[in-house]
Structures are given as C-alpha cells and as structure tokens.
Design a protein around this motif. Structure first.
Motif, PDB file in Angstrom:
ATOM      1  N   GLY A   1       0.807  -1.208   0.000  1.00 53.08           N
ATOM      2  CA  GLY A   1       0.000   0.000   0.000  1.00 53.08           C
ATOM      3  C   GLY A   1       0.839   1.257   0.000  1.00 53.08           C
ATOM      4  N   ARG A   2       2.102   1.105   0.296  1.00 50.71           N
ATOM      5  CA  ARG A   2       3.030   2.237   0.356  1.00 50.71           C
ATOM      6  C   ARG A   2       2.385   3.489   0.974  1.00 50.71           C
ATOM      7  N   PRO A   3       1.999   3.399   2.257  1.00 55.19           N
ATOM      8  CA  PRO A   3       1.331   4.558   2.883  1.00 55.19           C
ATOM      9  C   PRO A   3       2.302   5.724   3.073  1.00 55.19           C
ATOM     10  N   PHE A   4       1.714   6.908   3.153  1.00 53.02           N
ATOM     11  CA  PHE A   4       2.522   8.110   3.402  1.00 53.02           C
ATOM     12  C   PHE A   4       3.137   8.069   4.791  1.00 53.02           C
ATOM     13  N   LEU A   5       4.328   8.611   4.880  1.00 50.41           N
ATOM     14  CA  LEU A   5       4.961   8.799   6.180  1.00 50.41           C
ATOM     15  C   LEU A   5       4.950  10.291   6.480  1.00 50.41           C
ATOM     16  N   TYR A   6       4.464  10.636   7.638  1.00 47.75           N
ATOM     17  CA  TYR A   6       4.346  12.047   8.006  1.00 47.75           C
ATOM     18  C   TYR A   6       5.476  12.481   8.932  1.00 47.75           C
ATOM     19  N   GLY A   7       5.829  13.747   8.792  1.00 44.96           N
ATOM     20  CA  GLY A   7       6.841  14.336   9.665  1.00 44.96           C
ATOM     21  C   GLY A   7       6.497  15.790   9.937  1.00 44.96           C
ATOM     22  N   THR A   8       7.220  16.405  10.859  1.00 48.48           N
ATOM     23  CA  THR A   8       6.948  17.805  11.178  1.00 48.48           C
ATOM     24  C   THR A   8       7.733  18.721  10.239  1.00 48.48           C
ATOM     25  N   THR A   9       7.334  19.966  10.189  1.00 47.30           N
ATOM     26  CA  THR A   9       7.941  20.966   9.304  1.00 47.30           C
ATOM     27  C   THR A   9       8.712  21.997  10.133  1.00 47.30           C
ATOM     28  N   PRO A  10       9.515  22.845   9.467  1.00 49.80           N
ATOM     29  CA  PRO A  10      10.133  23.957  10.190  1.00 49.80           C
ATOM     30  C   PRO A  10       9.077  24.864  10.835  1.00 49.80           C
ATOM     31  N   GLU A  11       7.916  24.968  10.201  1.00 50.36           N
ATOM     32  CA  GLU A  11       6.836  25.779  10.785  1.00 50.36           C
ATOM     33  C   GLU A  11       6.392  25.207  12.130  1.00 50.36           C
ATOM     34  N   PHE A  12       6.452  23.892  12.252  1.00 46.21           N
ATOM     35  CA  PHE A  12       6.115  23.273  13.540  1.00 46.21           C
ATOM     36  C   PHE A  12       7.082  23.766  14.612  1.00 46.21           C
ATOM     37  N   LEU A  13       8.381  23.754  14.270  1.00 46.89           N
ATOM     38  CA  LEU A  13       9.390  24.228  15.227  1.00 46.89           C
ATOM     39  C   LEU A  13       9.137  25.683  15.582  1.00 46.89           C
ATOM     40  N   GLU A  14       8.851  26.488  14.545  1.00 40.54           N
ATOM     41  CA  GLU A  14       8.599  27.911  14.803  1.00 40.54           C
ATOM     42  C   GLU A  14       7.396  28.100  15.701  1.00 40.54           C
ATOM     43  N   THR A  15       6.330  27.327  15.405  1.00 43.64           N
ATOM     44  CA  THR A  15       5.091  27.500  16.152  1.00 43.64           C
ATOM     45  C   THR A  15       5.283  27.197  17.631  1.00 43.64           C
ATOM     46  N   PHE A  16       6.073  26.169  17.922  1.00 41.29           N
ATOM     47  CA  PHE A  16       6.233  25.788  19.326  1.00 41.29           C
ATOM     48  C   PHE A  16       7.557  26.270  19.914  1.00 41.29           C
ATOM     49  N   SER A  17       8.140  27.283  19.269  1.00 35.42           N
ATOM     50  CA  SER A  17       9.352  27.902  19.797  1.00 35.42           C
ATOM     51  C   SER A  17      10.451  26.879  20.082  1.00 35.42           C
ATOM     52  N   LEU A  18      10.638  25.968  19.142  1.00 32.41           N
ATOM     53  CA  LEU A  18      11.687  24.965  19.298  1.00 32.41           C
ATOM     54  C   LEU A  18      12.810  25.257  18.315  1.00 32.41           C
ATOM     55  N   ASN A  19      14.023  25.067  18.772  1.00 34.35           N
ATOM     56  CA  ASN A  19      15.144  25.271  17.863  1.00 34.35           C
ATOM     57  C   ASN A  19      15.323  24.054  16.954  1.00 34.35           C
ATOM     58  N   ASP A  20      15.213  22.885  17.535  1.00 38.03           N
ATOM     59  CA  ASP A  20      15.182  21.657  16.741  1.00 38.03           C
ATOM     60  C   ASP A  20      14.431  20.584  17.531  1.00 38.03           C
ATOM     61  N   LEU A  21      14.241  19.421  16.910  1.00 40.20           N
ATOM     62  CA  LEU A  21      13.400  18.395  17.533  1.00 40.20           C
ATOM     63  C   LEU A  21      13.999  17.857  18.830  1.00 40.20           C
ATOM     64  N   SER A  22      15.321  17.981  18.960  1.00 43.29           N
ATOM     65  CA  SER A  22      15.936  17.452  20.182  1.00 43.29           C
ATOM     66  C   SER A  22      15.518  18.266  21.399  1.00 43.29           C
ATOM     67  N   GLN A  23      14.938  19.446  21.156  1.00 43.07           N
ATOM     68  CA  GLN A  23      14.489  20.253  22.292  1.00 43.07           C
ATOM     69  C   GLN A  23      13.141  19.813  22.850  1.00 43.07           C
ATOM     70  N   LEU A  24      12.491  18.887  22.157  1.00 41.83           N
ATOM     71  CA  LEU A  24      11.236  18.360  22.691  1.00 41.83           C
ATOM     72  C   LEU A  24      11.532  17.658  24.006  1.00 41.83           C
ATOM     73  N   PRO A  25      10.697  17.855  25.000  1.00 36.13           N
ATOM     74  CA  PRO A  25      10.938  17.144  26.262  1.00 36.13           C
ATOM     75  C   PRO A  25      10.856  15.637  26.033  1.00 36.13           C
ATOM     76  N   THR A  26      11.660  14.893  26.760  1.00 37.87           N
ATOM     77  CA  THR A  26      11.645  13.443  26.542  1.00 37.87           C
ATOM     78  C   THR A  26      10.312  12.863  26.998  1.00 37.87           C
ATOM     79  N   LEU A  27       9.857  11.905  26.244  1.00 38.19           N
ATOM     80  CA  LEU A  27       8.607  11.232  26.594  1.00 38.19           C
ATOM     81  C   LEU A  27       8.808  10.467  27.893  1.00 38.19           C
ATOM     82  N   LYS A  28       7.785  10.514  28.714  1.00 41.30           N
ATOM     83  CA  LYS A  28       7.860   9.745  29.953  1.00 41.30           C
ATOM     84  C   LYS A  28       7.965   8.264  29.623  1.00 41.30           C
ATOM     85  N   GLU A  29       8.787   7.596  30.379  1.00 43.18           N
ATOM     86  CA  GLU A  29       8.904   6.160  30.155  1.00 43.18           C
ATOM     87  C   GLU A  29       7.636   5.467  30.633  1.00 43.18           C
TER      88      GLU A  29
END
Lengths: 257, 190
Positions: B141-169
């Motif tokens: 089916g070759r489904p689409f793979l989604y990812g975030t955009t630079p606009e996502f980073l801008e919107t949430f005031s992130l410099n890059d994805l590594s700045q996202l808080p780590t997910l709780k284990e």
C-alpha cells in the motif's frame, strides 16, 4: 447503582478509559478492568441517551472490554496460558500507557510558548490575518434582499425619453484630428468638456485609443497623474495618407453607435 | 567592520527578516564578520532584549534567530491584528505530539495510538503546514509517512526536535495515576 457522570468531550475510547481510571484514582497497571468496563458501558449508554453521536470506535472498545471481562470470568485452563502473549487485557494496558504518554506530550506542547497565540513575529502574512476574520454565511435569500435594497435606492425616473445619439468613434476621430491640425495639441481632459452624455464620453475615449493605436497621435504626460497632452504623431503634409489610413483601420468594427 | 557596526547591522537584519535567520546566513550577509563574533553579538542583543521594559525578544527557533514580541504583550498584539484567540484542539495537539516524537509515522500508526480516525486532523495540519509527507513506507500500500515541518518548530518555539521534552517512560507512567498531577483537560473546545 446510579452514576453521576459529568460529560466531557472525549477524544476517543482511550481518552474515556483514561478518564475513568483517573476517577478511580488507580494506576493504569493496577486498574480493575471489570469495574472500568461497567463504568465505560454506563457512560456510553448515557452518551447515547443524550443523542450524542457515539463513534464506532467507542463501540469497538466496548466489545473489547466485554471480551476481556468474559475471559476473566472463565477459569484459565492450560490452553489459555499458552496464549498468554495474546492477552487482550495487557495489550489494552499497553495501549493506554502509550496513549497516556502522548496525551502528556500534547499537554506539554500546549503549554509551550506558541507563535500567534503568545508571541508574534513581524510581517504576519496577510493571509493569516484574513483567516481570523469570519465572514458570515449568507443565503440566497440574503443576496436577493440585498439586491432588492439596491434597486430600491435607484432614482425613479417616471418617464425616459429615448433619443438616438449621434456619436460614432469615426466621427470623434475626425473631430479630434481636425482639432489637432488646427491647434497642434490638445489636453486629453479638455476633450470631454463638451460631452453631453455618458455614451459620448466613452466614444471620445475609444476614439483617442484608436488614434493612439494607429499611431496618428501621441499621448504625453509630464508628471505622474498630471494632465495628458495629445499631439499629432506625424507631420500633416501627407494629410491624405493619414486620412486614408484612418478609414482603413477603423472600418473593421470599432463602431460604437 | 567595527563590532558595533556588526551589532547594529544584525539588529536591522533580524528586524526585517520574514523568518528566522541562521548563523550561517547572517555570516554570508555580513561578509567579513566571524561567526563566533556574530554569535557573541547576538547573545548581547538577546540579553539586552530581556532587560525590563522591552517588548521584543530575540529567540533561537527553527535553527535561526528571530525577533518576537514579548509574550506579556500578546493581548495588545491580538488587538492590533484583531486576532481571535487561537487554541489548538486536543485532537490537533495529540496528533502533533505523536508525529513529532514518532516521525516518520504513518496514519495507521497514529490511529493505533490515539484509538480514533485522524484523517481530518492530518489534513488540517498539512494545510497549516505543521506536518508534511516526508516519504512513503515500504510496505504494502506504500502509505505516506508524516513528519513535522520547520513551521512546527517555529510554532512551538523549538530550535530543533531534540528540544522536545523526553517522553515519559512507560514504567514511570505505570506507577502514577494518569494525569493526576496535570490540570484538568480543557472543555472549551468544540
């Protein structure tokens, strides 16, 4: 047993389950799925009773819960123990834990400083601004009544005498050329001074355009938005030739009369 | 170029720029200035902006530097643009969070986590250019793979994805009652 359920907007069956677990004040892994199942079904019933549209996903989850409950009622035999990896209860617990993680991540995103909500940058694209403006929906009837209003505002003329106006582009072209031959130049604006009707203004304008197009005259403007000066483009000693050209060019269909 | 000249030029550039300006881009424009010096000057501007009574902040976002209004002035800015308060729905935020942490991710994978259909939410997020299709998954089916955009980073005031808080284990979550320490979910959303 009667429930008093304050209905929230649940994002889905997992959201509802997490809500119920929270209300029971237990950890996800310690939850009694039997008790939760009853509360889940009661909430679903309430939602249906309120004519809320219960999405299919809620019903699928109800089936899963009932399936889990029924398995717990049946004493486990050897065959079941071998299938332990497929335990739907622990699958569900895992799913709930996973969903809970992202629910918290979503709340952290929500609490971050957000562009266009908390902070702004310069040069907001105008498109974005327009999105904030809500236009009211209008129906066909709104449009019709608006048109009726507009028509009502038109001045009423009891009677209108129709006269055949004698204005043709060709006549006007000749008139302008004659004027230029005598005076050398003319102010564009002054051509309209003598116009007696809307039609005559349009015809005059068309005549000027046509003369410019056939390069019989030149239009000049010294300052931006200043007066426009019209003058003959070619010396008139070959006047006959120009007149010839003029009539050839205009026979083709620029009659506005 | 004099140090003060560069600093002044930096301010002007950041003032007119439509998006965040990266250190590299600034270095290209201000040829002759060392990027180490530019970084130091940007830091000075940043500190100066944070002093009391200033309405502008210099933030590092989406890999660049950008002037933004101070958050305490949000209400006034909204009045200027007659903006309605923008709130992202929980469906939007949850979907964004899943994609942000799990990208590249298919629609089915998102739906497995959320337990509901996310087609409409995905379409909206693509329209708002917060998400994009990054590839197709090499499965039937070759489904689409989604990812975030630079606009996502801008919107949430992130410099890059590594700045996202780590997910709780998962184990950590298992020990606590769900959302016990979090504010009650908002019900204001339609």
């Amino acid at each position: 047993m009667s429930f008093r359920v304050q209905l929230e907007i649940f994002e889905g069956p997992l959201d509802l389950l997490l809500h119920l677990i929270k209300k029971n004040e237990v950890a996800i892994t310690d939850v009694s799925l039997g008790a939760i199942t009853e509360q889940y079904l009661a909430t679903l019933e309430l939602m249906q009773g309120l004519n809320l549209n219960v999405a299919g996903e809620f019903l699928v989850m109800a089936a899963t819960l009932i399936h889990i409950k029924s398995r717990m009622l049946v004493p486990a035999d050897d065959a079941d123990q071998e299938q332990e990896e497929e335990d739907p209860a622990s699958d569900l617990i895992q799913q709930l834990l996973e969903y809970q993680r992202f629910k918290e991540a979503a709340e952290q995103l929500q609490s971050r400083e957000q562009l266009r909500r908390d902070v702004f940058v310069r040069q907001e694209p105008t498109v974005e601004n327009n999105e904030g403006v809500e236009f009211e929906r209008v129906s066909l009837f709104d449009l019709l009544s608006a048109m009726r209003d507009a028509l009502a505002k038109l001045p009423q003329e009891a009677a209108h005498e129709v006269v055949l106006e004698q204005a043709s582009v060709r006549d006007k072209m000749s008139f302008i050329l004659d004027h230029l031959r005598r005076n050398g130049h003319v102010l564009f604006q002054s051509l309209f001074g003598a116009a007696t009707s809307r039609l005559e203004i349009i015809v005059t304008f068309l005549a000027v355009l046509e003369l410019v197009r056939i390069r019989a005259l030149r239009a000049r403007q010294d300052t931006h938005a200043g007066p426009i000066l019209l003058e003959l483009a070619a010396p008139l000693d070959a006047g006959g030739g120009l007149a010839q050209k003029e009539s050839e060019e205009t026979d083709g269909g620029t009659r506005a009369d | 170029m004099e140090r003060e000249q560069i600093k002044s030029a930096l301010e002007s550039l950041l003032f007119v720029a439509e998006g965040p300006l990266s250190l590299r881009r600034l270095g290209e424009i201000l040829a002759g200035a060392e990027s180490k010096e530019i970084a130091a000057l940007l830091e000075e501007i940043k500190v100066a902006c944070e002093s009391v009574g200033r309405g502008i902040r210099l933030v590092e976002v989406a890999g660049g530097y950008q002037f933004r209004t101070a958050s305490e002035n949000a209400d006034w800015v909204k009045r200027l643009y007659q903006l309605k308060p923008q709130r992202m729905s929980r469906a939007t935020l949850e979907t964004l969070a899943i994609v942000a942490y799990r990208q590249p991710v298919t629609r089915a994978e998102i739906e497995k986590i959320r337990g509901v259909d996310v087609g409409a939410v995905l379409a909206t997020l693509m329209d708002r250019r917060l998400l994009r299709v990054v590839a197709r998954k090499d499965v039937p089916g070759r489904p689409f793979l989604y990812g975030t955009t630079p606009e996502f980073l801008e919107t949430f005031s992130l410099n890059d994805l590594s700045q996202l808080p780590t997910l709780k284990e998962a184990e950590e979550l298992a020990r606590t009652s769900p959302t016990a320490n979090l504010p009650a979910p908002e019900n204001s959303e339609p």
